[in-house]
Scaffold this active site. Structure first.
Site, PDB file in Angstrom:
ATOM      1  N   SER A   8       1.044  -1.559  -0.314  1.00 35.95           N
ATOM      2  CA  SER A   8      -0.316   0.275   0.010  1.00 35.95           C
ATOM      3  C   SER A   8       0.911   1.755   0.199  1.00 35.95           C
ATOM      4  CB  SER A   8      -1.360  -0.007   0.935  1.00 35.95           C
ATOM      5  OG  SER A   8      -2.014   0.505   1.060  1.00 35.95           O
ATOM      6  N   GLU A  25      -1.936  -2.674  -8.272  1.00 36.84           N
ATOM      7  CA  GLU A  25      -2.835  -2.775  -7.128  1.00 36.84           C
ATOM      8  C   GLU A  25      -3.584  -1.478  -6.434  1.00 36.84           C
ATOM      9  OE1 GLU A  25      -4.000  -3.813  -3.941  1.00 36.84           O
ATOM     10  OE2 GLU A  25      -1.699  -2.363  -3.436  1.00 36.84           O
ATOM     11  N   HIS A  59      -4.860  -5.571  -1.466  1.00 39.12           N
ATOM     12  CA  HIS A  59      -5.385  -5.227  -0.640  1.00 39.12           C
ATOM     13  C   HIS A  59      -6.292  -5.895  -0.580  1.00 39.12           C
ATOM     14  CE1 HIS A  59      -3.407  -0.897  -0.729  1.00 39.12           C
ATOM     15  NE2 HIS A  59      -4.202  -0.476   0.952  1.00 39.12           N
TER      16      HIS A  59
END
Length: 324
Positions: A119, A214, A279
């Protein structure tokens, strides 16, 4: 033409009893979740230690303490010779604010050791690659739901850290664009990669690499903006292949899938979707900075070599018998 994405120095695998440090370079950390995550690390036989400022807060509310303190925690943990690996507690936001405050000379001098996160930590993965030359692990973080609540995610990380030679497949998905490609892995959260463009030390191009993408919480039109920025900047020119993970909370997947095909299909390279990292549920651990193969026809991303070399046995012998 020389690939713009070189293979990076890989750390050795961990062993039971190794000390691992937990740091918080991004958002604030809940103490109960941190303690639960430390318990799982101890179950693996590791000895976790918590950096001094992990539970700090910042007046702005969305940061785990002051930028300099978060950077100092990361520097000192990584440079500590008694620490075998550094794991992030969580993502959120904040890595961009502290990345330039890390003592990257001290990090390089320490040599490669496992560094784990994803992330917002994408910023630090890129920094480890560009400023230290070290491979890292895109994987679940110690105080997050994927690590605490999902055995499959924990097992993927455990294998990458303690038994990397057993990891033969990094993810299984399906072809969005057919074909086969080889290259060195890089990437992470798409919006963070776009945010890195134009910053000091930014990677000039993904040419020759296998790009992992992502994201979370970005509606399709915002993902369109992120991917278009990567395309317009020329950053994706010459990329060898693209591996797509999860797009949690980004809208109906068929809409996201149509956007990914629209923006990435024209590159003329293999693209594999739904490979399981990011995630989403069961987030898999994927090494960054290592040679890999993307076989879209088979729907597989696989390492060309283990994520970390097997360490010798304490008596100095090779655990797999090589050289005996």
């Amino acid at each position: 033409m020389t690939a713009a994405v070189p293979a990076l120095a890989r750390p050795g695998r961990l062993r039971p009893g190794d000390r691992v440090a937990v740091v918080a370079p991004c958002g604030p950390v809940a103490e109960d979740r941190l303690l639960a995550g430390l318990g799982h690390l101890r179950e693996w036989g590791l000895d976790p230690v918590v950096a001094p400022h992990v539970l700090d807060t910042h007046p702005l509310g969305h940061l785990a303490g002051a930028d300099r303190d978060r950077a100092r925690d990361l520097t000192e943990a990584y440079a500590d010779p008694s620490v075998a690996a550094v794991l992030c507690a969580r993502g959120g936001y904040g890595a961009q604010r502290m990345v330039d405050l890390v003592d990257w000379a001290a990090v390089r001098a320490a040599g490669p050791k496992p560094f784990v996160g994803f992330s917002d930590v994408t910023v630090l993965h890129e920094a480890f690659a560009r400023r230290a030359g070290f491979a890292t692990l895109h994987g679940p973080m110690t105080a997050t739901a994927s690590f605490l609540d999902e055995p499959a995610a924990r097992e993927s990380l455990r294998a990458a850290l303690l038994a990397p030679e057993t990891v033969r497949t990094l993810g299984r998905g399906r072809a969005l664009v057919p074909g086969r490609a080889e290259g060195v892995t890089l990437g992470g959260c798409a919006s963070l990669l776009a945010a890195e463009l134009g910053t000091p030390h930014a990677r000039p191009s993904a040419a020759g690499g296998l790009l992992l993408l992502e994201d979370v919480g970005e509606e399709p039109y915002r993902l369109d903006r992120v991917l278009t920025q990567l395309l317009r900047s020329g950053w994706l020119d010459g990329v060898a292949g693209i591996a797509l993970g999860s797009w949690a909370e980004c809208g109906p997947y068929e809409e996201v899938r149509a956007l990914l095909a629209d923006r990435l299909g024209g590159l003329g390279v293999p693209v594999v979707e739904e490979l399981g990292f990011g995630h989403g549920p069961g987030a898999l651990t994927v090494p960054l900075g290592v040679p890999a193969v993307l076989d879209a026809d088979a729907g597989i991303l696989a390492p060309a070599a283990p994520a970390a070399p097997a360490a010798p046995d304490p008596d100095g012998t090779d655990p797999h018998g090589a050289g005996r």
